[in-house]
Design an enzyme around this catalytic site. Sequence first.
Site: not given
Length: 155
Positions: A8, A70, A72, A103, A138
């Site tokens: 963004d 972005c 965060t 994993h 996994h």
Amino acid sequence: MKIGFGCDHAAIDLKNEMVAYVKEKGYECIDYGTNYDENGEIIKCDYPAKGEEVGRAVASGEIDYGVLMCGTGIGISVSANKVPGVIAAVCSEPYSARLTRQHNNANIIAFGARVVGTELAKMILDEFLSADFEGGRHQRRVDMISDIERRNSKK
Ligand code: RB5
């Protein structure tokens, strides 16, 4: 390997640095934006739109992995995770970036331009791109994630 990048307006500079870094390493890169316009003005972009766009590109096989940014890394990864087939993980350090490939079989990594600096972002990306899914025990857990998606998607 084809890597797609999306961000963004909060993460354009970091995204451009990451595209250049990964290109230099020899990967094929697709830049989904956002970017600056020809006058140097930021082209605003809401993170859900970019998360969905890059998520769909991964899910369709247009690209092998996505890298999203972005402020965060949270909003854009949450949005990408709404696309069936996407496993997007926000990582702020290299250890999690390696483990989310090994994993979780993540196909998108996200980070926050307001959280990590350029050099740390490069280390995170290096770990993500060099690690392989380990399968085995996994696989069963990743299958459980797909099953949640299936059971909860609208008919
Ligand atoms: C944009 O200001 C900011 O909200 C966004 O980049 C992101 O951090 C959301 O998760």
